[in-house]
Motif scaffolding. Structure first.
Motif, PDB file in Angstrom:
ATOM      1  N   GLY A 101       0.785  -1.230   0.000  1.00  0.00           N
ATOM      2  CA  GLY A 101       0.000   0.000   0.000  1.00  0.00           C
ATOM      3  C   GLY A 101       0.815   1.277   0.000  1.00  0.00           C
ATOM      4  N   ASN A 102       2.145   1.172   0.044  1.00  0.00           N
ATOM      5  CA  ASN A 102       2.964   2.372   0.120  1.00  0.00           C
ATOM      6  C   ASN A 102       3.487   2.843  -1.225  1.00  0.00           C
ATOM      7  OD1 ASN A 102       2.630   2.507   2.876  1.00  0.00           O
ATOM      8  ND2 ASN A 102       4.413   1.241   3.292  1.00  0.00           N
ATOM      9  N   TYR A 103       3.006   2.266  -2.320  1.00  0.00           N
ATOM     10  CA  TYR A 103       3.536   2.586  -3.642  1.00  0.00           C
ATOM     11  C   TYR A 103       2.432   2.839  -4.660  1.00  0.00           C
ATOM     12  CZ  TYR A 103       7.923   0.943  -1.716  1.00  0.00           C
ATOM     13  OH  TYR A 103       9.035   0.792  -0.940  1.00  0.00           O
ATOM     14  N   ASN A 104       2.732   3.717  -5.606  1.00  0.00           N
ATOM     15  CA  ASN A 104       1.913   3.873  -6.804  1.00  0.00           C
ATOM     16  C   ASN A 104       2.602   3.060  -7.891  1.00  0.00           C
ATOM     17  OD1 ASN A 104      -0.014   5.768  -5.775  1.00  0.00           O
ATOM     18  ND2 ASN A 104       1.591   7.313  -5.841  1.00  0.00           N
ATOM     19  N   ALA A 105       1.871   2.136  -8.510  1.00  0.00           N
ATOM     20  CA  ALA A 105       2.465   1.231  -9.497  1.00  0.00           C
ATOM     21  C   ALA A 105       2.024   1.591 -10.904  1.00  0.00           C
ATOM     22  CB  ALA A 105       2.067  -0.205  -9.188  1.00  0.00           C
ATOM     23  N   VAL A 106       2.972   1.482 -11.847  1.00  0.00           N
ATOM     24  CA  VAL A 106       2.696   1.689 -13.269  1.00  0.00           C
ATOM     25  C   VAL A 106       3.346   0.532 -14.025  1.00  0.00           C
ATOM     26  CG1 VAL A 106       3.073   3.191 -15.262  1.00  0.00           C
ATOM     27  CG2 VAL A 106       2.651   4.190 -13.013  1.00  0.00           C
ATOM     28  N   LEU A 107       2.591  -0.081 -14.942  1.00  0.00           N
ATOM     29  CA  LEU A 107       3.110  -1.173 -15.764  1.00  0.00           C
ATOM     30  C   LEU A 107       3.307  -0.674 -17.186  1.00  0.00           C
ATOM     31  CD1 LEU A 107       3.763  -4.147 -16.450  1.00  0.00           C
ATOM     32  CD2 LEU A 107       1.291  -4.510 -16.712  1.00  0.00           C
ATOM     33  N   ASN A 108       4.497  -0.905 -17.731  1.00  0.00           N
ATOM     34  CA  ASN A 108       4.801  -0.575 -19.123  1.00  0.00           C
ATOM     35  C   ASN A 108       5.503  -1.752 -19.765  1.00  0.00           C
ATOM     36  OD1 ASN A 108       4.028   2.300 -19.437  1.00  0.00           O
ATOM     37  ND2 ASN A 108       5.489   2.561 -17.772  1.00  0.00           N
ATOM     38  N   CYS A 109       5.156  -2.034 -21.028  1.00  0.00           N
ATOM     39  CA  CYS A 109       5.828  -3.070 -21.799  1.00  0.00           C
ATOM     40  C   CYS A 109       6.301  -2.461 -23.108  1.00  0.00           C
ATOM     41  CB  CYS A 109       4.882  -4.238 -22.089  1.00  0.00           C
ATOM     42  SG  CYS A 109       4.351  -5.135 -20.607  1.00  0.00           S
ATOM     43  N   SER A 110       7.462  -2.908 -23.573  1.00  0.00           N
ATOM     44  CA  SER A 110       8.007  -2.396 -24.833  1.00  0.00           C
ATOM     45  C   SER A 110       8.846  -3.460 -25.512  1.00  0.00           C
ATOM     46  CB  SER A 110       8.841  -1.137 -24.587  1.00  0.00           C
ATOM     47  OG  SER A 110       9.930  -1.430 -23.728  1.00  0.00           O
ATOM     48  N   LYS A 111       8.984  -3.294 -26.835  1.00  0.00           N
ATOM     49  CA  LYS A 111       9.842  -4.192 -27.611  1.00  0.00           C
ATOM     50  C   LYS A 111      11.289  -3.840 -27.309  1.00  0.00           C
ATOM     51  CE  LYS A 111       6.570  -4.731 -31.404  1.00  0.00           C
ATOM     52  NZ  LYS A 111       6.346  -4.473 -32.836  1.00  0.00           N
ATOM     53  N   ASP A 112      12.116  -4.852 -27.123  1.00  0.00           N
ATOM     54  CA  ASP A 112      13.524  -4.626 -26.818  1.00  0.00           C
ATOM     55  C   ASP A 112      14.276  -3.996 -27.989  1.00  0.00           C
ATOM     56  OD1 ASP A 112      12.991  -5.774 -24.368  1.00  0.00           O
ATOM     57  OD2 ASP A 112      14.026  -7.659 -24.799  1.00  0.00           O
ATOM     58  N   SER A 113      13.859  -4.302 -29.219  1.00  0.00           N
ATOM     59  CA  SER A 113      14.590  -3.848 -30.404  1.00  0.00           C
ATOM     60  C   SER A 113      14.551  -2.339 -30.598  1.00  0.00           C
ATOM     61  CB  SER A 113      14.047  -4.532 -31.656  1.00  0.00           C
ATOM     62  OG  SER A 113      12.666  -4.223 -31.819  1.00  0.00           O
TER      63      SER A 113
END
Length: 186
Positions: A101-113
């Motif tokens: 509960g002590n964090y704001n989370a953000v998920l991001n995904c990207s191509k390595d290339s």
């Protein structure tokens, strides 16, 4: 009707061994090998202003989880790349195991290339592209503002003061009704 026959597959020799006890005289056997195209998926966990020793587990459908611990306030933990089938739906998740509960989370995904974005839907799912992908959960520690106010009695008192929080000035030379604040991590 299909009767499954147990056995073991040896990928190095491309052989499937059927246990002798399951072989029936005159029975026909048919084996189908399906080769699905796979690409690497790398799970990452970034901590921003973390409390040391807070921990999280990052998961993805069919992959080994990443167990991350904040050894420092700002760091990124990286799991070894794992194979995921192109076109499959991968559900990503994160559980904060220490510091909940002590964090704001953000998920991001990207191509390595080329670092181009891989879309993440509202259910934290991606469709695995025909490219290596990295998915990172970035957790930024929540903060709160602490305000310190000066009230004089009588309010006409002309005194001037410096307001300190933990030895740090948040307001200087203030009179009645003056205040200062500081942002602190939760």
């Amino acid at each position: 009707a299909s009767n499954a026959v147990a056995g073991t597959f040896d990928a190095s020799g491309n052989t499937y061994t059927i246990l002798a006890a399951q072989v029936v005289a005159g029975a026909a056997f048919s084996c189908t090998f399906t080769n699905d195209k796979q690409r690497n998926l790398t799970l990452k966990k970034a901590w921003v202003n973390a409390k040391q020793n807070d921990a999280a587990t990052v998961t993805a459908t069919g992959l080994t989880s990443l167990n991350a611990v904040a050894d420092t306030s700002t760091e990124t933990d990286v799991a070894p790349a794992q194979l995921a089938t192109v076109g499959s739906t991968i559900t990503l998740g994160e559980t904060i195991t220490t510091g909940t509960g002590n964090y704001n989370a953000v998920l991001n995904c990207s191509k390595d290339s080329d670092n181009s974005v891989v879309a993440v839907n509202a259910s934290n799912q991606i469709i695995m592209p025909d490219a290596a992908v990295s998915c990172i959960y970035t957790n930024t520690r929540k903060t709160r503002t602490v305000t310190l106010s000066k009230a004089l009695s009588p309010i006409t008192d002309s005194g001037r003061f410096n307001l300190l929080i933990n030895g740090n000035a948040v307001a200087t030379n203030i009179g009645n009704g003056g205040s200062g604040n500081v942002v602190v991590p939760v």
